[in-house]
Design a protein around this motif. Structure first.
Motif, PDB file in Angstrom:
ATOM      1  N   ALA A 189       0.817  -1.223   0.000  1.00  0.00           N
ATOM      2  CA  ALA A 189       0.000   0.000   0.000  1.00  0.00           C
ATOM      3  C   ALA A 189       0.846   1.268   0.000  1.00  0.00           C
ATOM      4  CB  ALA A 189      -0.946  -0.010   1.202  1.00  0.00           C
ATOM      5  N   GLN A 190       2.065   1.196   0.565  1.00  0.00           N
ATOM      6  CA  GLN A 190       2.872   2.419   0.647  1.00  0.00           C
ATOM      7  C   GLN A 190       3.275   2.955  -0.724  1.00  0.00           C
ATOM      8  OE1 GLN A 190       6.056   0.677   2.982  1.00  0.00           O
ATOM      9  NE2 GLN A 190       7.584   1.129   1.429  1.00  0.00           N
ATOM     10  N   GLU A 231       1.318   3.429  -3.105  1.00  0.00           N
ATOM     11  CA  GLU A 231       0.238   4.300  -3.593  1.00  0.00           C
ATOM     12  C   GLU A 231      -0.262   5.282  -2.536  1.00  0.00           C
ATOM     13  OE1 GLU A 231      -1.590   1.429  -7.047  1.00  0.00           O
ATOM     14  OE2 GLU A 231      -2.468   1.314  -5.067  1.00  0.00           O
ATOM     15  N   TYR A 232      -0.066   4.939  -1.270  1.00  0.00           N
ATOM     16  CA  TYR A 232      -0.609   5.788  -0.200  1.00  0.00           C
ATOM     17  C   TYR A 232       0.492   6.489   0.596  1.00  0.00           C
ATOM     18  CZ  TYR A 232      -5.207   3.629  -0.911  1.00  0.00           C
ATOM     19  OH  TYR A 232      -6.397   3.213  -1.447  1.00  0.00           O
ATOM     20  N   GLN A 285      -7.991   3.188  10.708  1.00  0.00           N
ATOM     21  CA  GLN A 285      -7.382   2.948   9.397  1.00  0.00           C
ATOM     22  C   GLN A 285      -7.435   1.453   9.111  1.00  0.00           C
ATOM     23  OE1 GLN A 285      -3.683   5.271   8.404  1.00  0.00           O
ATOM     24  NE2 GLN A 285      -3.364   4.929  10.576  1.00  0.00           N
ATOM     25  N   VAL A 308      -6.466  -1.522   6.273  1.00  0.00           N
ATOM     26  CA  VAL A 308      -5.752  -1.900   5.051  1.00  0.00           C
ATOM     27  C   VAL A 308      -6.306  -3.230   4.547  1.00  0.00           C
ATOM     28  CG1 VAL A 308      -3.509  -2.493   4.034  1.00  0.00           C
ATOM     29  CG2 VAL A 308      -3.635  -0.790   5.853  1.00  0.00           C
ATOM     30  N   ARG A 366     -10.556   5.404   7.497  1.00  0.00           N
ATOM     31  CA  ARG A 366      -9.744   5.546   6.291  1.00  0.00           C
ATOM     32  C   ARG A 366      -9.487   4.166   5.721  1.00  0.00           C
ATOM     33  NH1 ARG A 366      -3.453   6.692   5.722  1.00  0.00           N
ATOM     34  NH2 ARG A 366      -3.409   7.406   3.549  1.00  0.00           N
ATOM     35  N   ILE A 412      -7.500   1.845   3.142  1.00  0.00           N
ATOM     36  CA  ILE A 412      -6.267   1.821   2.356  1.00  0.00           C
ATOM     37  C   ILE A 412      -6.282   0.521   1.568  1.00  0.00           C
ATOM     38  CG2 ILE A 412      -3.742   1.734   2.510  1.00  0.00           C
ATOM     39  CD1 ILE A 412      -4.037   3.293   5.195  1.00  0.00           C
TER      40      ILE A 412
END
Ligand code: KG4
Ligand code: ZN
Length: 340
Positions: free
Chosen positions: A119-120, A122-123, A264, A266, A291, A293
């Motif tokens: 994910a990092q 893109e986020y 959050q 994911v 949020r 993710i």
């Protein structure tokens, strides 16, 4: 700082290149799906042999795609587990050879942690604490990534993994392998309320899930209809089956997030590519002010970029492996080195 990541834990020979932890420079995947399709599932020996044949061309392809040479690579990351032992050995052996030949660090990566850290790309930097649902062909886990970057498992499947259930039902109703994307496609034309399939353990206190009863219920219903001389609408079957899986995952994940006070979430792993799972989580998280993710689909299913990203995090935290790096087919997410 360029990290090349090698992924050979299952049936994708995949190589990714990541720059400075967050920038995706290449993500090349040589799928073996066609080789395994006649068997209706992954054949470990076939997978290992295909990795051996495809790895070097896939590395070359990734380097060309990124516009760099092997001499520009600063570290080699590789999935060390979990996965198929013979398949993992191909990637780890190749990574050792490359690291030794080019005199760069070798970094053994936990495949499940890599799914989350994809994910990092893109986020940006993940900011734990957060809750992650890791759903793939071999795993279904609800985990907390604590502020120190360590994982803590809250629950998981007590029998079939979500992807495994998708693949088994797809095979039973005559769809191709891998079955998840096929069910996803077919379900889009079906009615998710057509069949009332069970949602096992939906209301219990645990964060565990059970999917084998659902699988049996679908098969029993299809056999019953067949015996009665009725033709089931397979799109309705696919949609109802998918809805049952999604319902349980959404409910348990959100309950866990609430109990842990985490806002959050994911979604990670191949099943996170499922359109219904994504849509349901998007709607629920929006309504709850959480949020969500969730990486784009090529970063959810197995890929080398996630391995490069996870390896880059370890490198930045000063964690590297030596040439004695072993594969661990049963490596747990909680065993992953913290990088935060
Ligand atoms: O993470 P992954 O690529 O490999 C493993 O680590 O296992 O996950 C593969 C699984 C397969 O079971 C496949 O059927 C499932 O992910 N999958 C999907 C979808 N795309 C892939 N399941 C449901 N819907 C999808 N769109
Ligand atoms: Zn995976």
């Amino acid at each position: 700082m360029l990290v090349l990541g090698i992924e050979t834990s299952c049936d994708e020979t995949a190589v990714g290149i990541v720059e400075d932890r967050f920038a995706l420079r290449a993500n090349i995947i040589a799928s073996q799906a066609e080789l395994h399709a006649p068997f209706g599932g992954v054949v470990p020996e076939v997978a290992a042999r295909a990795h051996l044949a495809q790895l070097v061309p896939t590395v070359d392809h990734a380097l060309v795609s990124a516009g760099v040479g092997l001499s520009d690579i600063d570290a080699i990351a590789v999935t060390a587990g979990p996965g198929l032992a013979g398949a993992l050995l191909v990637g780890v052996s190749a990574a050792k050879g490359m690291a030794l030949a080019h005199d760069v660090p070798l970094i053994g990566v936990n495949h499940l942690r890599a799914h989350v850290e994809a994910a990092q790309l893109e986020y940006g930097e993940l900011e734990p604490p957060l809750l992650a649902l890791v759903v793939s062909g071999g795993h279904t886990s609800i985990v907390v990534m604590d502020a120190d970057g360590r994982f803590r498992q809250l629950g998981g499947t007590i029998d079939d993994a979500a992807g495994e259930a998708f693949d088994k039902i797809a095979r039973f109703i005559g769809l191709g392998y891998p079955g998840g994307p096929e069910i996803d496609r077919l379900a889009q034309q079906g009615d998710p309320t057509a069949f009332a399939f069970p949602r096992a353990m939906l209301h219990d206190d645990s964060y565990d899930l059970s999917l084998s009863g659902l699988k049996t219920a679908v098969i029993r219903e299809l056999r019953r209809l067949e015996a009665a001389g009725e033709q089931p609408d397979l799109a309705d079957v696919a949609a109802s089956f998918q809805e049952a899986i999604v319902d349980v995952q959404v409910a348990k994940t959100l309950r866990a997030a609430g109990a842990e006070g985490l806002d959050q979430i994911v979604l990670a792993g191949g099943v996170a590519a499922n359109s219904r799972l994504r849509a349901r989580f998007a709607a629920e998280c929006e309504a709850n002010g959480q949020r969500l993710i969730v990486p784009s689909i090529p970063l959810c299913t197995d890929n080398g970029a996630m391995v490069a990203a996870s390896g880059a995090n370890l490198l930045a935290a000063g964690v590297t492996s030596d040439l004695g790096l072993a594969v661990d087919p049963n490596l747990a997410l909680a065993a992953a080195d913290a990088t935060a």
